[in-house]
Design an enzyme around this catalytic site. Structure first.
Site, PDB file in Angstrom:
ATOM      1  N   TRP A 101       0.817  -1.214   0.000  1.00  0.00           N
ATOM      2  CA  TRP A 101       0.000   0.000   0.000  1.00  0.00           C
ATOM      3  C   TRP A 101       0.846   1.256   0.000  1.00  0.00           C
ATOM      4  O   TRP A 101       0.516   2.232  -0.684  1.00  0.00           O
ATOM      5  CB  TRP A 101      -1.003  -0.028   1.153  1.00  0.00           C
ATOM      6  CG  TRP A 101      -2.073  -1.030   0.873  1.00  0.00           C
ATOM      7  CD1 TRP A 101      -2.243  -2.255   1.450  1.00  0.00           C
ATOM      8  CD2 TRP A 101      -3.077  -0.930  -0.138  1.00  0.00           C
ATOM      9  NE1 TRP A 101      -3.296  -2.909   0.864  1.00  0.00           N
ATOM     10  CE2 TRP A 101      -3.833  -2.126  -0.104  1.00  0.00           C
ATOM     11  CE3 TRP A 101      -3.416   0.053  -1.069  1.00  0.00           C
ATOM     12  CZ2 TRP A 101      -4.904  -2.359  -0.970  1.00  0.00           C
ATOM     13  CZ3 TRP A 101      -4.487  -0.182  -1.927  1.00  0.00           C
ATOM     14  CH2 TRP A 101      -5.226  -1.375  -1.865  1.00  0.00           C
ATOM     15  N   ASP A 176      -1.812   6.426   6.459  1.00  0.00           N
ATOM     16  CA  ASP A 176      -2.901   5.620   5.912  1.00  0.00           C
ATOM     17  C   ASP A 176      -3.223   4.580   6.981  1.00  0.00           C
ATOM     18  O   ASP A 176      -2.479   3.631   7.181  1.00  0.00           O
ATOM     19  CB  ASP A 176      -2.443   4.962   4.609  1.00  0.00           C
ATOM     20  CG  ASP A 176      -3.462   3.982   4.036  1.00  0.00           C
ATOM     21  OD1 ASP A 176      -4.490   3.724   4.696  1.00  0.00           O
ATOM     22  OD2 ASP A 176      -3.207   3.454   2.936  1.00  0.00           O
ATOM     23  N   LYS A 200     -12.867  -1.876   6.234  1.00  0.00           N
ATOM     24  CA  LYS A 200     -12.151  -2.880   7.010  1.00  0.00           C
ATOM     25  C   LYS A 200     -12.590  -2.879   8.472  1.00  0.00           C
ATOM     26  O   LYS A 200     -12.871  -3.921   9.038  1.00  0.00           O
ATOM     27  CB  LYS A 200     -10.642  -2.644   6.897  1.00  0.00           C
ATOM     28  CG  LYS A 200     -10.144  -2.701   5.455  1.00  0.00           C
ATOM     29  CD  LYS A 200      -8.683  -2.330   5.338  1.00  0.00           C
ATOM     30  CE  LYS A 200      -8.234  -2.242   3.883  1.00  0.00           C
ATOM     31  NZ  LYS A 200      -8.292  -3.520   3.179  1.00  0.00           N
TER      32      LYS A 200
END
Length: 369
Positions: A101, A176, A200
């Site tokens: 990511w 993030d 999530k």
């Protein structure tokens, strides 16, 4: 109803109480005669939902008053572009690359920043360790420093956010925190901006959370679309364009569920952290003592949320997954880029679900021996 345990990395499991409440309110929210998906985002009914969700989230995450909470669209992936459009000032941005990511984030930011520098990387270890902040090569005058505080695919997590000032940088830290938001407290004194997709730990796909310090607003590049300009979004209370109303409603129910959680004297996020430590310890301890399974991540940076593991004999992978499905243990296949298995044990996963997985791991190992 005896539901399976869903270990998906995202979109992921939502607390059953939340799903039940949403089902009960689907056709008629609080006597309004409308379901939430049918409401005007400017009507008094949805405004009440929005204001409660924002207040509950600020309380849960202990967000200081100098930070704005924005509910946006596009997901965490879109924020990889929206953040540099707002914060890069067409200058230098530093990235700490710790997995897939943060790699994606760095690549996207290169389209908008004048220079994107890799301040540190865990690539040499195949992203099984985190680079020591003491060795980060931070740029003088960087617009911001970006980290992914929990890497969903590789299963590494910052157990403590870096103190950039102690490292000699006055740049704001961008995190993030898509895959571990609300699973542990956030030290906001070290953060300039945090973003994450809701799918999530907070609710359904389609909603993105941005928490941004007020002094970072108002610096968007000229090319930044108005709907993505944090200052405009903040001034319009996340309603410059039609917000993801259903996602905000579902997240709001999840925030209320989180506030109800208790572990001894702890409540809310503090209670969830205690549970998450217990869940992760249960699974890691079993894998570590096993000769059949292996987790390759260094112990000091293992994720509490996403636990990748491998069968030492990978010819048994298909049989393992088939048996897991029969036992009501779903979505355990690892990401295609790394293979193996992955158990995502977000807030909605109860300890009983992790215990059921450990029991299956033990049974599969015994029968395969």
């Amino acid at each position: 109803m005896n539901r399976p345990y869903n270990f998906s990395a995202g979109p992921a499991a939502i607390p059953e109480e939340v799903l039940q409440q949403a089902a009960a309110e689907m056709l008629d929210w609080h006597g309004s005669g409308m379901g939430v998906m049918e409401m005007s985002h400017r009507g008094k009914e949805f405004i009440a939902i929005y204001e409660q969700a924002e207040a509950d989230l600020r309380d849960l995450l202990a967000v200081p008053p100098e930070f704005k909470i924005l509910f946006m669209q596009g997901g965490g992936l879109a924020e990889n572009a929206i953040v540099p459009l707002n914060l890069s000032r067409a200058a230098t941005v530093d990235f700490v690359v710790t997995g897939s990511w943060s790699q994606k984030s760095r690549k996207e930011a290169a389209k908008y920043a004048a220079e994107v520098r890799t301040a540190a990387s865990g690539e040499e270890s195949h992203f099984t360790t985190l680079p020591d902040p003491a060795g980060w090569q931070l740029s003088r005058g960087a617009s911001y420093v970006h980290i992914c505080s929990n890497e969903t695919i590789h299963g590494v997590e910052f157990q403590e956010l870096p103190d950039l000032r102690a490292l000699g940088s006055d740049a704001p830290l961008v995190i993030d925190f898509s895959s571990h938001v609300a699973s542990r407290p956030v030290d906001w004194s070290r953060v300039g901006l945090a973003f994450g997709g809701a799918q999530k730990n907070l609710g359904p796909a389609g909603l993105t959370l941005v928490v941004v310090r007020e002094d970072l607003l108002g610096h968007a590049l000229p090319a930044c679309p108005s709907a993505f300009d944090y200052k405009i979004v903040a001034e319009n209370h996340s309603m410059f364009n039609t917000p993801p109303t259903w996602g905000i409603y579902m997240a709001g129910l999840t925030f209320q569920w989180l506030k109800r959680q208790r572990e001894g004297a702890a409540s809310g996020v503090a209670a969830m952290e205690q549970r998450n430590i217990a869940k992760a310890r249960l699974l890691y301890d079993f894998i570590d003592q096993s000769q059949f399974y292996v987790n390759k991540v260094a112990a000091n940076c293992r994720s509490r949320m996403n636990i990748p593991f491998f069968l030492r004999d990978e010819s048994r992978n298909d049989a393992f997954l088939a048996g897991a499905k029969e036992r009501g243990l779903l979505q355990l296949k690892g990401h295609k880029s790394v293979g193996g298995m992955r158990a995502s044990i977000y807030n909605a996963m109860p300890l009983a679900g992790v215990q059921a997985l450990v029991d299956y791991l033990q049974d599969f190992e015994r029968t395969a021996a």
